[in-house]
Write a protein that holds these residues in place. Structure first.
Motif, PDB file in Angstrom:
ATOM      1  N   ASP A 147      46.320  30.148  29.127  1.00  0.00           N
ATOM      2  CA  ASP A 147      47.573  30.923  28.597  1.00  0.00           C
ATOM      3  C   ASP A 147      47.733  32.219  29.373  1.00  0.00           C
ATOM      4  O   ASP A 147      48.986  32.432  29.713  1.00  0.00           O
ATOM      5  N   ALA A 148      46.526  32.892  29.578  1.00  0.00           N
ATOM      6  CA  ALA A 148      46.615  34.405  30.482  1.00  0.00           C
ATOM      7  C   ALA A 148      47.217  33.971  31.815  1.00  0.00           C
ATOM      8  O   ALA A 148      48.133  34.617  32.525  1.00  0.00           O
ATOM      9  N   ALA A 149      46.760  32.993  32.296  1.00  0.00           N
ATOM     10  CA  ALA A 149      47.139  32.597  33.746  1.00  0.00           C
ATOM     11  C   ALA A 149      48.662  32.010  33.870  1.00  0.00           C
ATOM     12  O   ALA A 149      49.397  32.396  34.916  1.00  0.00           O
ATOM     13  N   THR A 150      49.266  31.300  32.837  1.00  0.00           N
ATOM     14  CA  THR A 150      50.559  31.084  32.800  1.00  0.00           C
ATOM     15  C   THR A 150      51.613  32.013  32.435  1.00  0.00           C
ATOM     16  O   THR A 150      52.674  32.056  33.350  1.00  0.00           O
ATOM     17  N   THR A 151      51.096  32.999  31.613  1.00  0.00           N
ATOM     18  CA  THR A 151      52.050  33.848  31.160  1.00  0.00           C
ATOM     19  C   THR A 151      52.054  34.925  32.098  1.00  0.00           C
ATOM     20  O   THR A 151      52.887  36.129  31.884  1.00  0.00           O
ATOM     21  N   SER A 152      51.168  35.038  33.088  1.00  0.00           N
ATOM     22  CA  SER A 152      51.333  36.255  34.198  1.00  0.00           C
ATOM     23  C   SER A 152      51.619  35.482  35.411  1.00  0.00           C
ATOM     24  O   SER A 152      51.685  35.973  36.604  1.00  0.00           O
ATOM     25  N   SER A 153      52.231  34.123  35.526  1.00  0.00           N
ATOM     26  CA  SER A 153      52.419  33.411  36.675  1.00  0.00           C
ATOM     27  C   SER A 153      53.845  33.167  36.540  1.00  0.00           C
ATOM     28  O   SER A 153      54.728  32.866  35.717  1.00  0.00           O
ATOM     29  N   SER A 154      54.493  33.261  37.768  1.00  0.00           N
ATOM     30  CA  SER A 154      56.030  32.992  37.937  1.00  0.00           C
ATOM     31  C   SER A 154      56.261  31.388  38.251  1.00  0.00           C
ATOM     32  O   SER A 154      57.210  30.990  38.193  1.00  0.00           O
ATOM     33  N   ASP A 155      55.080  30.751  38.792  1.00  0.00           N
ATOM     34  CA  ASP A 155      55.115  29.340  39.280  1.00  0.00           C
ATOM     35  C   ASP A 155      54.281  28.508  38.208  1.00  0.00           C
ATOM     36  O   ASP A 155      53.484  28.984  37.620  1.00  0.00           O
ATOM     37  N   PRO A 156      54.736  27.121  38.187  1.00  0.00           N
ATOM     38  CA  PRO A 156      53.894  26.216  37.393  1.00  0.00           C
ATOM     39  C   PRO A 156      52.568  26.350  38.013  1.00  0.00           C
ATOM     40  O   PRO A 156      52.202  26.556  39.338  1.00  0.00           O
ATOM     41  N   ILE A 157      51.471  26.151  37.247  1.00  0.00           N
ATOM     42  CA  ILE A 157      50.074  26.109  37.749  1.00  0.00           C
ATOM     43  C   ILE A 157      49.426  24.962  37.554  1.00  0.00           C
ATOM     44  O   ILE A 157      49.595  24.292  36.348  1.00  0.00           O
ATOM     45  N   PHE A 158      48.530  24.454  38.428  1.00  0.00           N
ATOM     46  CA  PHE A 158      47.652  23.670  38.088  1.00  0.00           C
ATOM     47  C   PHE A 158      46.128  24.308  37.943  1.00  0.00           C
ATOM     48  O   PHE A 158      45.767  25.009  38.916  1.00  0.00           O
ATOM     49  N   PHE A 159      45.615  24.141  36.695  1.00  0.00           N
ATOM     50  CA  PHE A 159      44.527  24.991  36.439  1.00  0.00           C
ATOM     51  C   PHE A 159      43.351  24.404  36.027  1.00  0.00           C
ATOM     52  O   PHE A 159      43.357  23.443  35.385  1.00  0.00           O
ATOM     53  N   ILE A 160      42.183  24.842  36.580  1.00  0.00           N
ATOM     54  CA  ILE A 160      40.812  24.637  36.283  1.00  0.00           C
ATOM     55  C   ILE A 160      40.179  26.064  35.990  1.00  0.00           C
ATOM     56  O   ILE A 160      40.143  26.624  36.722  1.00  0.00           O
ATOM     57  N   LYS A 161      39.510  25.811  34.884  1.00  0.00           N
ATOM     58  CA  LYS A 161      38.626  26.652  34.395  1.00  0.00           C
ATOM     59  C   LYS A 161      37.818  27.483  35.454  1.00  0.00           C
ATOM     60  O   LYS A 161      36.904  26.763  35.930  1.00  0.00           O
ATOM     61  N   ASN A 162      37.833  28.558  35.361  1.00  0.00           N
ATOM     62  CA  ASN A 162      36.946  29.391  36.195  1.00  0.00           C
ATOM     63  C   ASN A 162      37.148  29.198  37.793  1.00  0.00           C
ATOM     64  O   ASN A 162      36.182  29.407  38.533  1.00  0.00           O
ATOM     65  N   LYS A 163      38.292  28.689  38.184  1.00  0.00           N
ATOM     66  CA  LYS A 163      38.536  28.341  39.475  1.00  0.00           C
ATOM     67  C   LYS A 163      39.873  29.020  39.846  1.00  0.00           C
ATOM     68  O   LYS A 163      40.618  29.376  39.064  1.00  0.00           O
ATOM     69  N   GLU A 164      39.978  29.244  41.291  1.00  0.00           N
ATOM     70  CA  GLU A 164      41.318  29.908  41.718  1.00  0.00           C
ATOM     71  C   GLU A 164      42.203  29.065  41.124  1.00  0.00           C
ATOM     72  O   GLU A 164      42.276  27.807  41.342  1.00  0.00           O
ATOM     73  N   LEU A 165      43.375  29.445  41.004  1.00  0.00           N
ATOM     74  CA  LEU A 165      44.478  28.963  40.624  1.00  0.00           C
ATOM     75  C   LEU A 165      45.225  28.297  41.584  1.00  0.00           C
ATOM     76  O   LEU A 165      45.194  28.888  42.878  1.00  0.00           O
ATOM     77  N   THR A 166      45.894  27.193  41.302  1.00  0.00           N
ATOM     78  CA  THR A 166      46.797  26.669  42.462  1.00  0.00           C
ATOM     79  C   THR A 166      48.315  26.556  41.742  1.00  0.00           C
ATOM     80  O   THR A 166      48.613  25.811  41.039  1.00  0.00           O
ATOM     81  N   PRO A 167      49.143  27.621  42.393  1.00  0.00           N
ATOM     82  CA  PRO A 167      50.416  27.469  41.973  1.00  0.00           C
ATOM     83  C   PRO A 167      51.286  26.585  42.679  1.00  0.00           C
ATOM     84  O   PRO A 167      50.865  26.537  43.751  1.00  0.00           O
ATOM     85  N   PHE A 168      52.158  25.810  42.074  1.00  0.00           N
ATOM     86  CA  PHE A 168      52.933  24.977  43.056  1.00  0.00           C
ATOM     87  C   PHE A 168      54.291  24.907  42.465  1.00  0.00           C
ATOM     88  O   PHE A 168      54.556  25.369  41.464  1.00  0.00           O
TER      89      PHE A 168
END
Ligand code: MEV
Length: 315
Positions: A147-168
């Motif tokens: 939730d914190a990752a998506t509400t701070s991102s401008s792009d959709p995200i492919f998210f895996i816990k504790n890993k670097e984010l992949t916005p796409f």
């Protein structure tokens, strides 16, 4: 400065809620082009006062479901060596609370941005998410951080816990209809009920969780291929797995069935469930409006329509 302003937006988890807590991948979308934003304004003042729709009073007395927010603000004050700073903090939020739209994370993101602006300090995304997750852990138990990752991102995200984010970027036709059951979801409760199921029935629960993760991987491919029908099928599958995990609700079931009966390509609960909202996939705007109307007739409290490829829209 004697004023800091911070903004954030709602989020929708397209695929992978709950399984993301167990390390499976998930896909989430920032909802930047619909009217679901939060703005926090913090001004230097005499006392430490909070003004919101739900609470008026001092920071010290802020409690209950706002304990996470209180601790986050205390942490920010300590960090800036400003424990005794007087301030006046105002919330303006259009994100319904506990409906799977990321209201608590978005609020934290906006608060952190506001305080960093007040203290004229540069803020990097990693720090922003780390601080927001302090609040999320207190509010929701053991959050994945999505939730914190998506509400701070401008792009959709492919998210895996504790890993670097992949916005796409998403370049696909189709619209999401988001509909609120009007029933409060409870993220902490939903996450702990899945944990309990995992302890009681490890092998079937593990299978459901890995099926959810697989569906998220296939959904990413469908998004990249522009295949909305396949995406819809995967959303239906995911909803079935989430239902089997015990996080659906009779109102969610009614809305999912109504959406499908009215031409949705797929529909599922979004966020933690046990209340909250559904998302339905419509092939075009015309279908989206028809589905939304049917959802309201079936009891949805409110709806929002967002194009899937919304990442180019300005905040
Ligand atoms: C809540 O928006 C999503 C959950 O997967 C919890 C989490 O990831 O922290 C249910």
């Amino acid at each position: 400065l004697n004023e800091g302003i911070g903004h954030s937006h709602a989020k929708a988890i397209l695929m992978g809620e709950h399984s993301v807590v167990y390390g499976e991948p998930a896909i989430a979308l920032p909802l930047k082009n619909i009217d679901m934003t939060v703005t926090i304004t913090v001004r230097s003042d005499q006392q430490q006062l909070i003004h919101s729709k739900y609470y008026e009073g001092t920071l010290r007395d802020l409690a209950g479901s706002y304990e996470g927010i209180r601790q986050l603000i205390m942490r920010l004050l300590t960090q800036f060596n400003a424990n005794d700073l007087g301030f006046d903090l105002r919330f303006a939020s259009k994100i319904p609370q506990e409906r799977g739209m990321g209201s608590s994370a978005a609020t934290s993101i906006a608060i952190i941005r506001a305080f960093y602006q007040l203290f004229e300090t540069k803020l990097d995304t990693k720090t922003l998410r780390h601080l927001a997750n302090i609040e999320e852990s207190i509010t929701h138990g053991s959050p994945s951080g999505i939730d914190a990752a998506t509400t701070s991102s401008s792009d959709p995200i492919f998210f895996i816990k504790n890993k670097e984010l992949t916005p796409f970027k998403i370049d696909i036709p189709g619209y999401l209809v988001i509909a609120d059951t009007g029933v409060m979801g409870q993220t902490g409760l939903a996450v702990s009920s899945v944990r309990r199921l995992f302890d009681e029935e490890p092998s079937s629960t593990r299978r459901l969780i890995s099926n959810l993760g697989q569906a998220a991987i296939e959904a990413k491919q469908a998004l990249q291929d522009g295949d909305v029908e396949q995406l819809g099928d995967l959303m239906n599958k995911a909803h079935g797995y989430l239902h089997a995990l015990g996080v659906s609700h009779p109102h969610l079931e009614t809305l999912v069935k109504t959406a499908l009966k009215n031409g949705a390509l797929g529909a599922k609960l979004t966020g933690s469930g046990i209340g909250g909202s559904i998302i339905a996939l419509a092939k075009d705007l015309h279908d989206a409006k028809r589905i939304a109307k049917a959802l309201i007739a079936a009891g949805a409290k409110e709806y929002w329509i967002s194009p899937l490829s919304a990442d180019s829209q300005a905040e």
